[in-house]
Design an enzyme around this catalytic site. Structure first.
Site, short mmCIF file in Angstrom:
data_model
loop_
_atom_site.label_atom_id
_atom_site.label_comp_id
_atom_site.label_asym_id
_atom_site.label_seq_id
_atom_site.Cartn_x
_atom_site.Cartn_y
_atom_site.Cartn_z
N GLY A 47 -11.61 -17.90 -0.86
CA GLY A 47 -12.89 -18.14 -1.51
C GLY A 47 -12.84 -17.62 -2.93
N ARG A 48 -12.90 -16.30 -3.03
CA ARG A 48 -12.94 -15.64 -4.34
C ARG A 48 -11.80 -16.07 -5.25
NH1 ARG A 48 -15.18 -10.51 -5.02
NH2 ARG A 48 -15.06 -10.25 -2.77
N CYS A 59 -37.39 -4.39 -11.65
CA CYS A 59 -37.94 -3.04 -11.50
C CYS A 59 -37.20 -2.25 -10.43
CB CYS A 59 -39.42 -3.14 -11.17
SG CYS A 59 -40.30 -4.07 -12.42
N GLU A 60 -35.96 -1.93 -10.70
CA GLU A 60 -35.11 -1.12 -9.82
C GLU A 60 -34.12 -0.42 -10.71
OE1 GLU A 60 -34.86 -1.08 -6.36
OE2 GLU A 60 -36.15 -2.78 -5.87
N TYR A 89 -22.03 -3.49 -4.67
CA TYR A 89 -20.70 -2.93 -4.42
C TYR A 89 -20.21 -2.05 -5.56
CZ TYR A 89 -20.42 -7.49 -1.91
OH TYR A 89 -20.65 -8.61 -1.15
N ARG A 130 -23.55 -8.17 -7.52
CA ARG A 130 -22.32 -7.43 -7.18
C ARG A 130 -22.28 -6.02 -7.76
NH1 ARG A 130 -17.79 -8.66 -8.44
NH2 ARG A 130 -16.82 -8.09 -6.49
N GLU A 189 -8.14 -19.43 4.23
CA GLU A 189 -9.56 -19.57 3.88
C GLU A 189 -9.88 -18.85 2.58
OE1 GLU A 189 -11.12 -17.47 7.22
OE2 GLU A 189 -10.78 -19.09 8.64
C1 LIG Z 1 -15.56 -14.35 3.29
C2 LIG Z 1 -14.53 -14.94 4.15
C3 LIG Z 1 -13.43 -15.58 3.58
C4 LIG Z 1 -13.19 -15.66 2.09
O1 LIG Z 1 -12.85 -14.43 1.57
P1 LIG Z 1 -12.39 -14.34 0.02
O2 LIG Z 1 -12.16 -12.90 -0.17
O3 LIG Z 1 -13.52 -14.84 -0.79
O4 LIG Z 1 -11.16 -15.14 -0.13
C5 LIG Z 1 -12.52 -16.16 4.43
N1 LIG Z 1 -12.67 -16.10 5.78
C6 LIG Z 1 -13.71 -15.48 6.37
C7 LIG Z 1 -13.82 -15.46 7.84
C8 LIG Z 1 -14.67 -14.87 5.57
O5 LIG Z 1 -15.69 -14.24 6.16
#
Ligand SMILES: *Cc1c(COP(=O)(O)O)cnc(C)c1O
Length: 420
Positions: free
Chosen positions: A284-285, A351-352, A325, A321, A282
């Site tokens: 994403g980033r 305004c922060e 973080y 971000r 899975e």
């Molecule tokens: C956020 C998330 C991802 C993706 O994470 P990345 O660091 O963006 O690759 C995959 N699986 C689950 C369950 C997530 O919550």
């Protein structure tokens, strides 16, 4: 001339003095569409996706892009057409995937707080499986599936007690985290789940955190999951798929080295060889992060006794971000006009005091009216944008070679009050 910015990853590169992505001049896009503006590269997204495909090779697998990293419909469509499945964490994300032409049979549904309505929607849509995170969720799933006369395919999300060694807010695999079912307790949960009707128990899943530059914790988690699968199969739980989650990191600053996807997947596949498992992942980033930038314009330079500020027209509502973080984004000029650097805080109009992109940063010389790019902003950028301070959300542009198009128009003032 002058400033040499940190490594820009292709297809972002200077041509003479101007920053290009693929064959498009970013300043020309910024002038045309205004700022703040997110710009994404189709080539970068697809080549990053294909690195995963190539990494699995002939090993049975499904890549489920984590929609929450960047859920723009055009990006989802691009990935769906490339064969991607999707990891969703809400009914809204499922809606987006379906709107973008994604195949529901390649969707996995993660998250600790799925509602009854979301579960019904996912079952009716025929998603591949649910990554279940608690016993209470399992019973709810079973009763909803029974009522709808469907079978819900299930993986249990396991919390393997592995320290992802990343920022505490994006680490998810430790005993104290809300995510998953404790690995020491999960076998009993599988046994109870076997007795629930309308559930097809077939998977093990885990996701220990995000922005992992070191893949060792992922492999440690994998070893724990494979040992678990052996025990589960011996106890009569027919596990056929293993979802290894996402989490591979990307370089945000000088010196950070991105894990090589093919090396990591080779190590994963080697450990899983001969087990008859379908692997899911899975990411994403690591698919969209380096594929996007946030463009902004310098409004003012302001000096106090102790500091200099560069005030830009993007703010924490556009890219949270750094505020959330303390994340680092490199900031580079779209045109390298002047030699020399200066030290400044780069801040937005909100305004922060937490509304900053950089503190005491070595900046290329710039003047009001100049454009800057916040680099590696394709993931967890626009999706976390808000309307705080009643600021319209930025537009988004997708570049393809020498062409680009707006894939989300800038919000208007009317958009902001719609529904009130
Ligand atoms: C956020 C998330 C991802 C993706 O994470 P990345 O660091 O963006 O690759 C995959 N699986 C689950 C369950 C997530 O919550």
């Amino acid at each position: 001339m002058g400033f040499t910015p940190f490594m820009l990853l292709p297809p972002f590169a200077y041509r003479n003095q101007n920053l290009f992505v693929e064959d498009c001049d970013l300043e020309a896009i910024a002038r045309r569409e205004g700022t703040p503006l997110y710009v994404y590269s189709k080539q970068a997204i697809l080549s990053r996706y294909h690195a995963y495909e190539a990494g699995f090779g002939s090993f049975p697998h499904q890549i489920c892009y984590a929609v929450k990293a960047n859920s723009n419909l055009s990006i989802l469509r691009l990935l769906a057409q490339a064969g991607a499945g999707f990891d969703i964490v809400s009914g809204g994300e499922l809606y987006r995937v379906l709107q973008a032409g994604g195949n529901p049979a390649k969707v996995v549904f993660s998250g600790v707080g799925k509602t009854r309505e979301e579960i019904e929607y996912a079952l009716e849509s025929g998603i591949h499986s649910f990554n279940c995170e608690s016993e209470a969720e399992l019973s709810l799933l079973s009763s909803i599936a029974a009522r709808l006369n469907k079978v819900a395919r299930i993986a249990l999300r396991v919390n393997p007690h592995v320290d992802a060694a990343t920022h505490p807010y994006i680490s998810t695999g430790l005993r104290d985290h809300k995510f998953g079912i404790d690995i020491t307790a999960v076998e009993a949960v599988y046994q109870r789940a076997l007795t629930l009707p309308h559930l097809q128990l077939e998977g093990v899943s885990a996701h220990i955190g995000s922005q992992l530059l070191d893949t060792q914790p992922l492999l440690a988690a994998l070893d724990a999951l494979l040992a678990l699968i052996t025990r589960l199969r011996a106890a009569g739980v027919p596990i056929t798929h293993l979802d290894i989650g996402g989490g591979l990191g990307v370089p945000y600053r000088e010196g950070q080295v991105e894990p090589v996807v093919s090396d990591h997947l080779a190590a994963v596949c080697a450990r899983c060889a001969g087990l008859g498992l379908i692997l899911l992942t899975e990411p994403g980033r690591s698919i969209v992060g380096p594929a996007g930038v946030l463009l902004t314009r310098v409004l003012y330079r302001k000096k106090t006794e102790t500091k200099e500020f560069v005030i830009v027209d993007a703010a924490m509502n556009d890219l949270i971000r750094p505020s959330l973080y303390e994340a680092h984004h490199e900031i580079v000029p779209l045109r390298r006009a002047f030699p020399g650097t200066f030290v400044a805080d780069v801040v937005g109009p909100v305004c922060e005091s937490g509304d900053f992109f950089a503190r005491d940063r070595d900046m290329a010389q710039c003047l009001p009216g100049d454009f800057l790019a916040l680099v590696t902003a394709g993931a967890y950028g626009f999706v976390l944008a808000s309307n705080y301070n009643t600021r319209p959300r930025a537009a988004e542009v997708l570049v393809d070679g020498a062409h680009w198009r707006v894939v989300r128009r800038r919000e208007t003032y009317e958009d902001l009050v719609r529904g009130e």
